[in-house]
Design a protein around this motif. Structure first.
Motif, PDB file in Angstrom:
ATOM      1  N   LEU A   1       0.820  -1.210   0.000  1.00  0.00           N
ATOM      2  CA  LEU A   1       0.000   0.000   0.000  1.00  0.00           C
ATOM      3  C   LEU A   1       0.855   1.261   0.000  1.00  0.00           C
ATOM      4  CD1 LEU A   1      -2.865  -0.997   2.450  1.00  0.00           C
ATOM      5  CD2 LEU A   1      -3.131  -0.408   0.033  1.00  0.00           C
ATOM      6  N   VAL A   2       1.860   1.290   0.857  1.00  0.00           N
ATOM      7  CA  VAL A   2       2.739   2.457   0.936  1.00  0.00           C
ATOM      8  C   VAL A   2       3.536   2.615  -0.355  1.00  0.00           C
ATOM      9  CG1 VAL A   2       4.791   3.385   2.085  1.00  0.00           C
ATOM     10  CG2 VAL A   2       2.897   2.511   3.450  1.00  0.00           C
TER      11      VAL A   2
ATOM     12  N   VAL B   1       5.236   5.854  -2.337  1.00  0.00           N
ATOM     13  CA  VAL B   1       6.515   5.767  -3.048  1.00  0.00           C
ATOM     14  C   VAL B   1       6.321   5.950  -4.558  1.00  0.00           C
ATOM     15  CG1 VAL B   1       8.503   4.299  -3.574  1.00  0.00           C
ATOM     16  CG2 VAL B   1       7.507   4.296  -1.269  1.00  0.00           C
ATOM     17  N   LYS B   2       5.336   5.267  -5.132  1.00  0.00           N
ATOM     18  CA  LYS B   2       5.112   5.340  -6.579  1.00  0.00           C
ATOM     19  C   LYS B   2       4.006   6.326  -6.950  1.00  0.00           C
ATOM     20  CE  LYS B   2       8.022   1.870  -7.308  1.00  0.00           C
ATOM     21  NZ  LYS B   2       8.160   1.207  -6.015  1.00  0.00           N
ATOM     22  N   LYS B   3       3.504   7.071  -5.971  1.00  0.00           N
ATOM     23  CA  LYS B   3       2.534   8.152  -6.213  1.00  0.00           C
ATOM     24  C   LYS B   3       1.273   7.678  -6.942  1.00  0.00           C
ATOM     25  CE  LYS B   3       5.516  10.961  -4.417  1.00  0.00           C
ATOM     26  NZ  LYS B   3       5.335  11.455  -3.031  1.00  0.00           N
TER      27      LYS B   3
ATOM     28  N   LEU C   1      13.207   3.883   4.688  1.00  0.00           N
ATOM     29  CA  LEU C   1      14.278   3.149   4.005  1.00  0.00           C
ATOM     30  C   LEU C   1      14.325   3.460   2.511  1.00  0.00           C
ATOM     31  CD1 LEU C   1      14.126  -0.383   5.709  1.00  0.00           C
ATOM     32  CD2 LEU C   1      15.743   1.479   6.130  1.00  0.00           C
ATOM     33  N   MET C   2      13.155   3.584   1.890  1.00  0.00           N
ATOM     34  CA  MET C   2      13.129   3.913   0.459  1.00  0.00           C
ATOM     35  C   MET C   2      13.640   5.332   0.214  1.00  0.00           C
ATOM     36  SD  MET C   2      12.213   1.295  -1.323  1.00  0.00           S
ATOM     37  CE  MET C   2      11.508   1.817  -2.894  1.00  0.00           C
TER      38      MET C   2
ATOM     39  N   GLN D   1      15.103   5.755  -3.537  1.00  0.00           N
ATOM     40  CA  GLN D   1      14.290   4.994  -4.482  1.00  0.00           C
ATOM     41  C   GLN D   1      12.855   5.510  -4.530  1.00  0.00           C
ATOM     42  OE1 GLN D   1      15.327   0.569  -4.844  1.00  0.00           O
ATOM     43  NE2 GLN D   1      15.903   1.006  -2.736  1.00  0.00           N
ATOM     44  N   MET D   2      12.632   6.719  -4.030  1.00  0.00           N
ATOM     45  CA  MET D   2      11.315   7.353  -4.137  1.00  0.00           C
ATOM     46  C   MET D   2      11.233   8.025  -5.505  1.00  0.00           C
ATOM     47  SD  MET D   2       9.878   7.102  -0.951  1.00  0.00           S
ATOM     48  CE  MET D   2       8.865   8.525  -0.580  1.00  0.00           C
TER      49      MET D   2
END
Length: 455
Positions: free
Chosen positions: A361-362, A367-369, A434-435, A440-441
């Motif tokens: 979900l996150v 993260v991937k908008k 962590l991302m 990696q965002m």
């Protein structure tokens, strides 16, 4: 000579075309109503009384159902937007090789669910046959039940959708009749004031955790079905209303039937059909409960099959369903051994899958908008979701830390406020951090309006 087409389901891991997303609001509502309005949910509600009061039980059921349904519906929305099955979507967060572990775990968990469902459906069918003809053979009826489950499942999603519409209506009619019988025959005040256990195994917060864990147990399957929804709105509203209503009725029915049965001095059992029979609903309850468990078991076998072909993509859908169905039949014959460990099984699901789907979900929404490239997830042509040689190390680190957190505060040192919701937010928080630290965002700008693909 004209070639005869194979009538069985050809469901695949590829994203659906828009014209394949035809499931409307009522069908979505009926599917999730039938999914959770099942004997195992009723049985779980029975466990709450008399460890906690009926007031505390109903509060835990209401709050847990509503809170648990939200992430369930949001996960389903990812399936609607991408047209992908649930465990295929995990490739985007865990990597093109990293998805294998959670997918295999999900397959095993769903097979475990199917074992329990096969046994409970066999019990109900055995009760109905014994009541009518005087014949009893639980093993035979477990086998016949699972055979019917396999027959329905091999026709794919359409077979699942058709049975859910009928079952959900029957279960609603039965629940109205049972509630009317109970509340017009027995003293409600006596239920409210029932004497509680002095050394309860379940507290109100544990009951709340169990209700939410039940919602999370469906998160690994939700996209398998909601990817067929017409649009986001249909999927979200249908899932929320269907699941919450089923959860309130099923958990509540279990708690109330158990409470009244204790007040009347009835022998306690994990089979709700037996207790319902003592209120005059024996044969009818057995038949309706049988079909409700049958429908849920079809969903479990369908999702287990989709998870399996996510790893072994060359395997034909219906052949995989037959093979897994045979394994589920053998497991259902374990009978009482399954029920002895049912409570721990529910908590194990929460421990394993709350972190995994908090990450999904996150990953999608933050993260991937809110965007995945569904074709790229399946084909991996541009290596968009390749991460570190096919594995997102940040997702795995998060999963391990969160699973340890969930295990410790569920089994070793239970928290007074419960661990389910806290684990979900801890998992999501760790993953985002962590991302971000690993840089990696990102925001994907590719257009996913047309997700047609050559199958």
């Amino acid at each position: 000579m004209k070639k005869v087409s194979n009538p069985f389901g050809h469901d695949s891991i590829f994203p659906l075309n828009r014209n394949e997303q035809k499931m409307g609001l009522f069908a979505t509502f009926a599917l999730w109503l039938a999914a959770n309005f099942v004997i195992t949910t009723i049985m779980t509600g029975m466990m709450f009384i008399p460890d906690i009061s009926i007031k505390d039980a109903m509060l835990a059921i209401i709050l847990g159902s509503v809170i648990g349904a939200v992430p369930l519906a949001l996960t389903g929305m990812i399936g609607t937007r991408t047209g992908l099955p649930t465990m295929v979507i995990t490739r985007a967060a865990f990597g093109q090789k990293g998805f294998i572990l959670p997918t295999l775990l999900n397959t095993l968990i769903l097979i475990g669910w199917s074992w329990i469902q096969a046994y409970m459906a066999g019990l109900s069918l055995n009760y109905a046959i014994h009541f009518t003809f005087g014949y009893s053979n639980i093993n035979l009826f477990v086998i016949l039940t699972e055979l019917l489950v396999v027959i329905i499942t091999i026709f794919g999603h359409h077979g699942v959708e058709k049975i859910e519409n009928v079952v959900s209506t029957a279960m609603l009619i039965l629940s109205v009749a049972v509630f009317y019988k109970l509340f017009t025959t027995y003293d409600v005040a006596s239920l409210v004031n029932i004497k509680l256990n002095e050394n309860p195994a379940i507290t109100p917060i544990v009951a709340f955790d169990i209700v939410i864990a039940t919602a999370f147990s469906w998160m690994s399957s939700v996209c398998d079905f909601n990817r067929y929804c017409k649009n986001d709105k249909t999927g979200i509203i249908g899932t929320l209303t269907g699941y919450i209503l089923a959860s309130l009725i099923a958990f509540g029915l279990g708690a109330i039937v158990s409470g009244f049965s204790i007040l009347k001095g009835m022998e306690q059992t994990y089979d709700p059909t037996v207790l319902l029979s003592r209120y005059g609903f024996g044969l009818v309850a057995a038949i309706v409960v049988f079909f409700s468990v049958l429908s849920t078991n079809v969903m479990a076998l369908y999702s287990a099959t989709m998870s399996f072909i996510n790893v072994y993509s060359k395997m034909n859908f219906w052949k995989a369903a037959v093979g897994i169905g045979a394994l589920c039949t053998l497991g259902g014959l374990l009978k009482e051994a399954l029920m002895t460990n049912f409570y721990n099984f529910i908590l194990l699901i929460a421990t394993l899958f709350i972190p995994a789907f908090a990450i999904v979900l996150v990953d999608f929404f933050i993260v991937k908008k809110g965007h995945y490239d569904p074709i790229e997830i399946v084909t991996n042509k541009r290596k968009t979701y390749e991460y570190q040689k096919g594995i997102n190390i940040m997702a795995y680190v998060t999963y391990i830390l969160a699973a340890v957190f969930a295990y410790y505060f569920t089994y070793v040192n239970p928290l007074a406020i419960g661990a389910t919701v806290l684990t979900f937010f801890v998992s999501g928080g760790i993953y985002v951090v962590l991302m971000a630290l690993s840089k990696q965002m990102y925001i994907s700008t590719s257009d996913q309006k047309d997700i047609s693909v050559q199958k």
